[in-house]
Design a protein around this motif. Structure first.
Motif, PDB file in Angstrom:
ATOM      1  N   GLY A 130      20.632   9.304  34.957  1.00 56.25           N
ATOM      2  CA  GLY A 130      19.321   9.719  35.449  1.00 56.25           C
ATOM      3  C   GLY A 130      18.614  10.657  34.482  1.00 56.25           C
ATOM      4  O   GLY A 130      17.410  10.524  34.231  1.00 56.25           O
ATOM      5  N   ALA A 131      19.358  11.604  33.933  1.00 57.29           N
ATOM      6  CA  ALA A 131      18.752  12.559  32.995  1.00 57.29           C
ATOM      7  C   ALA A 131      18.291  11.835  31.732  1.00 57.29           C
ATOM      8  O   ALA A 131      17.181  12.077  31.224  1.00 57.29           O
ATOM      9  CB  ALA A 131      19.767  13.640  32.649  1.00 57.29           C
ATOM     10  N   TRP A 132      19.132  10.943  31.248  1.00 57.53           N
ATOM     11  CA  TRP A 132      18.744  10.196  30.041  1.00 57.53           C
ATOM     12  C   TRP A 132      17.529   9.307  30.329  1.00 57.53           C
ATOM     13  O   TRP A 132      16.598   9.231  29.529  1.00 57.53           O
ATOM     14  CB  TRP A 132      19.938   9.352  29.573  1.00 57.53           C
ATOM     15  CG  TRP A 132      19.551   8.349  28.518  1.00 57.53           C
ATOM     16  CD1 TRP A 132      19.166   8.603  27.242  1.00 57.53           C
ATOM     17  CD2 TRP A 132      19.476   6.923  28.694  1.00 57.53           C
ATOM     18  NE1 TRP A 132      18.867   7.427  26.601  1.00 57.53           N
ATOM     19  CE2 TRP A 132      19.048   6.387  27.461  1.00 57.53           C
ATOM     20  CE3 TRP A 132      19.733   6.057  29.762  1.00 57.53           C
ATOM     21  CZ2 TRP A 132      18.874   5.012  27.269  1.00 57.53           C
ATOM     22  CZ3 TRP A 132      19.571   4.699  29.564  1.00 57.53           C
ATOM     23  CH2 TRP A 132      19.146   4.198  28.336  1.00 57.53           C
ATOM     24  N   ARG A 133      17.528   8.675  31.493  1.00 54.16           N
ATOM     25  CA  ARG A 133      16.433   7.753  31.846  1.00 54.16           C
ATOM     26  C   ARG A 133      15.092   8.494  31.880  1.00 54.16           C
ATOM     27  O   ARG A 133      14.061   7.953  31.459  1.00 54.16           O
ATOM     28  CB  ARG A 133      16.737   7.135  33.216  1.00 54.16           C
ATOM     29  CG  ARG A 133      15.679   6.210  33.782  1.00 54.16           C
ATOM     30  CD  ARG A 133      16.217   5.559  35.051  1.00 54.16           C
ATOM     31  NE  ARG A 133      15.178   4.882  35.774  1.00 54.16           N
ATOM     32  CZ  ARG A 133      14.470   5.432  36.757  1.00 54.16           C
ATOM     33  NH1 ARG A 133      14.713   6.683  37.128  1.00 54.16           N
ATOM     34  NH2 ARG A 133      13.522   4.734  37.376  1.00 54.16           N
ATOM     35  N   GLU A 134      15.149   9.744  32.358  1.00 57.39           N
ATOM     36  CA  GLU A 134      13.920  10.538  32.423  1.00 57.39           C
ATOM     37  C   GLU A 134      13.350  10.798  31.028  1.00 57.39           C
ATOM     38  O   GLU A 134      12.141  10.885  30.846  1.00 57.39           O
ATOM     39  CB  GLU A 134      14.203  11.888  33.095  1.00 57.39           C
ATOM     40  CG  GLU A 134      14.477  11.809  34.573  1.00 57.39           C
ATOM     41  CD  GLU A 134      13.208  11.620  35.388  1.00 57.39           C
ATOM     42  OE1 GLU A 134      13.117  10.574  36.070  1.00 57.39           O
ATOM     43  OE2 GLU A 134      12.311  12.488  35.308  1.00 57.39           O
TER      44      GLU A 134
END
Lengths: 874, 107
Positions: free
Chosen positions: A192-196
């Motif tokens: 999720g953090a990377w996707r953001e």
């Protein structure tokens, strides 16, 4: 019985806004299991600050050792044994003899080894021609990774970019906390953090960033889509995911540990990050999968053929000119019984056999003297219970040489699995083997009347911690270092010089200052709160029965944990107690001593047939394996009636530590070679405080055996600090419960340690951490070699070798047990873990029931005599 | 015979070694199970022989029973995942109908 409620991670929430199609839900579930199965090849990697030794091939222990090495070669391109030139060098210097090779060949091919064949009119035994091939055949080529990703096969440049991106994001997500800053969106999980942030990653081409804007919310969906884009069919998923997991096994192993430990990152997320990168970069670069996914065997062509091997052997034997074509063919047929890739396994057997035969021979007639636990009816001067750690063997041996002292070996957590909160507060420590969870909370409290001293100590610690945090905070800040250099450079420079040039004196001054700022405080542990009486009585009985200490108690029984205090050493935890989860074992010794001194516990023990005399006092101690100092703990709790004996014991323990220091100096690089014990003690103390010392101690280097039995079995034998020693008396364990516990817990941990040393030595590039001199620490979780790349696994080269000279001899563990064979068989039969270890060749097992019996070897066909019959060399 | 007001669901019981428990739990989560019950230290006799129950200092190599209850439409994917896992692992799985009084806890 435990009950828990599952909380799905944010990035894999089970209920999306709209219910996904049934086939997608099936695919997700299947993928989850495929990831689990693919990851079995990967050992979980604990953070460095709590270094836990693991077998890097632990997931393959259900296979025979050689088959596991083949799988590791395919997956990692890693070597599973020393290579043939290294073994041949060991043969040249006599570490492996011709007799060892012959014995190993007989073990492998059986009685046929004595059969003969004719070459040029002369007779040769099969063992002899195979030995000739071992010594002179063309070496097998280096292993090559066979399972590779699409990017690895089609565009190494993009494969490197995928690795670099993975390392960058893992480092940011997993290392950020300890480094003092957090990745934005961290609460969304790794994916999720990377996707953001991915679409704003300027290190990627604009076309790739555009694609990354529209990634699915769930990591498993992103991974399924990416696999589909790469053309990987569901039946290929596991193999393909394994290829990705083994690209950077350090990061992947750490994510696996996170998933098991606290769920802060999941392998599905890790794989999504990698495979999405790969598919997007390949697509936007116009590079596509160009071929199917066959496993490659790039070395097959490089192996010598049987005919070539036959010609080489015939030439070495001097019969090449005289041997007929038929004879050469017969020779080739014989050589085919030992394929080239299997030759190192024979070399390994011979290498191990040399050590094991001599060790077992020494244990046939131990030179027992002095007061062994069952050697003399007299009451011992004192008894010392040490951890089974190989380093304890030296301490025990030297202490026994100084008087009527008895020693025992037991797992250094002393059967108390505790979560310990010391007087200074902070994060509690989980002090037990990682095979179990701590079940008891223990706090350290000041004794009544010592509260003001305690407050002063706590204030002193806060002062020091604040200064340290301030210094490191300023150092890590963007602008801080400039101001820091101005403000503290005048003192930092001289301090650095002192730490380097006068490490011993600097260490003494620092200890003195620490004692002034943080004065010692008499404390006690909240043992009565942490354990019920039933639990304390059970723990006491288990511990005493397991170590065979059920009678003849001395007036002083010291329970000695161990730790290692070294400076500027990211691998410090690797030198600590493995039974205490990579931490010092002093609190466990204190807890166990408090339990065993309890009158209510002793009453319960007496009812179970263990009578501890009223004048026996258990005292806690800790052995610093870097300095060989033995510190007595909780001395203030020892009754006045025992102070004289305690002083005498402390003096002997101090002298034993100095003798051990002198012994260790012989192999420590740069140490005086023939020091007096006092000189040796000063030297090893200085090493621990020397911040530039890359060899503070050798840790468990050399470990090779795990011995379960009474001390009389080994007493008087110098085991060279190579054996784990677990005390055991079969007569005190009629049900076999104690032996089962020893074999399923301490032995398992020892095998992990053994395998970590073994694989770090045979392939330091893939399984070890490489040289310390270029290590960069990543937020307390591990090290990198240089500025980026994979998190290094295993042990650094300086823990295993002195330059090019191996200090650790890479051998699998030999378990030696003195107990009824039927009892051992029954235990193995009901424990799969032992069937794997012993049946698949990860650990060898030798046993005898009585001291007068010959040693027997545990084999798939039952117990066989240990001694092998050698074929005489012609 | 089923009492009025109970809702039919699927109960899945899985016995695996302690080391595989995190994988099964992850599978439960990924499939949408809202909870589970774990019972450690299971012993028993299977086609591979007798398996020791509780080991004093080793929780990774003892058997554990995990029980979850899910709506029937969640059971399919979960069984697919467990089936894949158990093809390559030691362990057993039992699936049965069950009835619950508060279905909202399980969906």
């Amino acid at each position: 019985m435990t009950t828990a409620t599952a909380t799905p991670p944010a990035s894999s929430a089970p209920h999306a806004a709209a219910t996904p199609p049934a086939d997608r839900r099936l695919a997700r579930a299947r993928l989850q299991s495929e990831v689990t199965l693919a990851a079995r090849l990967l050992a979980p990697m604990w953070p460095l600050e709590r270094f836990i030794a693991v077998n890097p091939l632990g997931g393959l222990e259900d296979r025979p050792f050689e088959a596991a090495l083949t799988a590791a070669e395919d997956a990692f391109g890693a070597r599973g044994t020393l290579d043939e030139p290294a073994f041949r060098a060991e043969h040249l210097r006599g570490r492996i003899t011709d007799g060892d090779l012959i014995a190993a060949l007989i073990q492998r091919i059986g009685p046929d080894a004595e059969a003969t064949l004719t070459l040029g009119g002369r007779q040769w035994s099969l063992a002899e021609v195979l030995r000739c091939d071992l010594l002179h055949g063309a070496p097998a080529p280096s292993p090559v990774r066979a399972a590779r990703t699409v990017a690895e096969r089609t565009s190494p440049r993009l494969a490197d970019l995928v690795d670099a991106q993975t390392a960058k994001w893992c480092s940011a997500f997993l290392g950020g906390d300890a480094a003092g800053w957090r990745l934005p969106g961290r609460s969304l999980g790794l994916y999720g953090a990377w996707r953001e942030l991915a679409s704003a990653d300027r290190s990627l081409p604009a076309a790739a960033r555009r694609v990354l804007r529209d990634l699915p919310e769930r990591a498993d969906d992103a991974l399924l889509d990416a696999l589909d884009r790469l053309g990987i069919s569901p039946s290929e998923h596991r193999g393909y995911l394994q290829a990705h997991l083994t690209c950077l096994p350090g990061w992947a192993g750490h994510v696996r540990w996170r998933a098991q430990h606290d769920g802060s990152a999941e392998l599905v997320e890790y794989l999504a990050l990698r495979v999405v990168h790969e598919s997007v970069l390949l697509a936007t670069a116009g590079e596509r999968r160009s071929a199917a996914l066959p496993s490659q065997a790039p070395n097959a062509a490089a192996l010598q053929s049987p005919a070539e091997r036959a010609r080489t052997v015939a030439s070495v034997l001097g019969t090449a000119a005289d041997a007929s074509a038929g004879e050469l063919q017969a020779l080739a047929d014989v050589l085919e019984r030992l394929p080239v890739p299997s030759r190192t396994a024979v070399w390994l057997d011979a290498y191990e056999g040399h050590y094991r035969d001599r060790l077992l021979s020494q244990l046939e007639h131990p030179r027992a003297h002095g007061g062994g636990p069952d050697a003399s009816p007299a009451r011992p001067a004192a008894q010392l219970v040490c951890c089974i750690d190989t380093r304890s063997e030296g301490l025990r041996r030297h202490l026994e040489s100084l008087g009527a002292y008895e020693t025992f070996g037991f797992a250094g957590f002393f059967a108390v699995a505790i979560r310990f909160q010391d007087l200074l507060g902070g994060q509690p420590s989980e002090l037990c083997p990682v095979l179990i969870k701590p079940r008891h909370e223990i706090r350290e409290e000041p004794l009544a009347g010592a509260e003001r001293q305690a407050a002063r100590r706590i204030a002193g610690r806060r002062l020091l911690s604040g200064a340290e945090e301030g210094f490191h905070g300023a150092k890590d800040d963007v602008a801080g270092p400039f101001a820091l250099a101005e403000a503290s450079g005048w003192v930092a420079g001289p301090v650095a010089a002192a730490k380097t040039l006068a490490a011993g004196r600097y260490g003494a001054i620092r200890s003195h200052l620490a004692r002034r700022v943080e004065p010692p405080v008499p404390t006690w542990l909240t043992v009565q709160e942490g354990f019920t009486l039933d639990e304390r009585a059970l723990m006491a009985e288990v511990a005493l029965r397991m170590m065979g200490l059920t009678e003849r108690f001395g007036r002083i029984v010291a329970l000695c944990g161990h730790g290692s205090h070294t400076d500027n050493n990211p691998y410090g935890a690797a030198l600590e107690c493995g039974a205490c989860g990579g931490q010092s074992g002093g609190p466990n010794a204190r807890t166990a001593a408090a339990i065993l001194n309890g009158p209510d516990v002793r009453e319960r023990l007496a009812a179970q047939g263990i009578d501890i005399p009223g004048d026996t006092w258990f005292v806690a101690a800790e052995h610093d394996t870097a300095s060989d100092r033995i510190e007595l703990l909780d001395e203030h709790l020892v009754p006045a009636s025992h102070q004289a004996e305690l002083r005498a014991f402390a003096t002997a323990a101090h002298a034993a530590g100095e003798l051990l220091s002198a012994e260790r100096c012989a192999t420590l690089p740069g140490a005086p070679k023939s020091p007096t014990p006092q000189e040796a003690a000063r030297h090893v103390r200085a090493r621990g405080t020397d911040w530039a010392q890359v060899y503070p101690e050798w840790g468990l280097a050399g470990n090779a055996a795990f011995i379960v039995g009474p001390r009389a079995m080994t007493q008087g034998v110098d085991l060279g600090r190579r054996a784990f020693l677990h005390s055991y008396a079969a007569t005190a364990d009629p049900t076999g419960t104690a032996l089962e516990t020893i074999l399923t817990a301490p032995l398992v941990v020892a095998q992990w340690i053994n395998c970590q040393y073994y694989f770090s030595t045979v392939d330091p590039e893939h399984f070890g951490a490489g040289t310390k001199t270029i290590h960069n620490a990543v937020g307390g979780i591990g090290v990198l070699s240089g500025p980026g790349g994979d998190l290094r696994r295993g042990l650094p080269w300086q823990s295993l070798s002195d330059g090019d000279r191996l200090v650790h001899e890479p051998m699998r563990l030999l378990a030696i047990v003195e107990a009824p064979l039927e009892r051992i068989d029954a235990i193995v039969e009901r424990n799969t873990v032992l069937q794997h270890l012993f049946g698949n060749g990860w650990v060898a097992l030798a046993a005898r029931e009585h001291p007068s019996d010959p040693w027997l070897r545990h084999t798939p066909h039952g117990w066989q005599p240990w001694t092998t019959q050698e074929v005489p060399a012609r | 015979m089923i009492s009025t007001g109970l809702t039919k669901m699927t109960k899945i019981e899985v016995v695996v070694v302690g080391g595989d428990v995190p994988a099964v739990r992850a599978l439960f989560q990924a499939a949408g199970a809202t909870g589970f019950t774990g019972v450690s230290g299971i012993s028993g006799l299977g086609h591979g022989g007798y398996h020791q129950g509780r080991l004093l200092f080793n929780e990774q190599d003892t058997l554990e029973l995990l029980i979850t209850v899910v709506p029937d439409d969640t059971a399919g994917p979960l069984l697919e995942g467990l089936g894949t896992l158990l093809k390559e692992s030691s362990g057993v799985m039992f699936v049965s109908e069950t009835y619950v009084s508060r279905p909202e806890y399980f969906a």
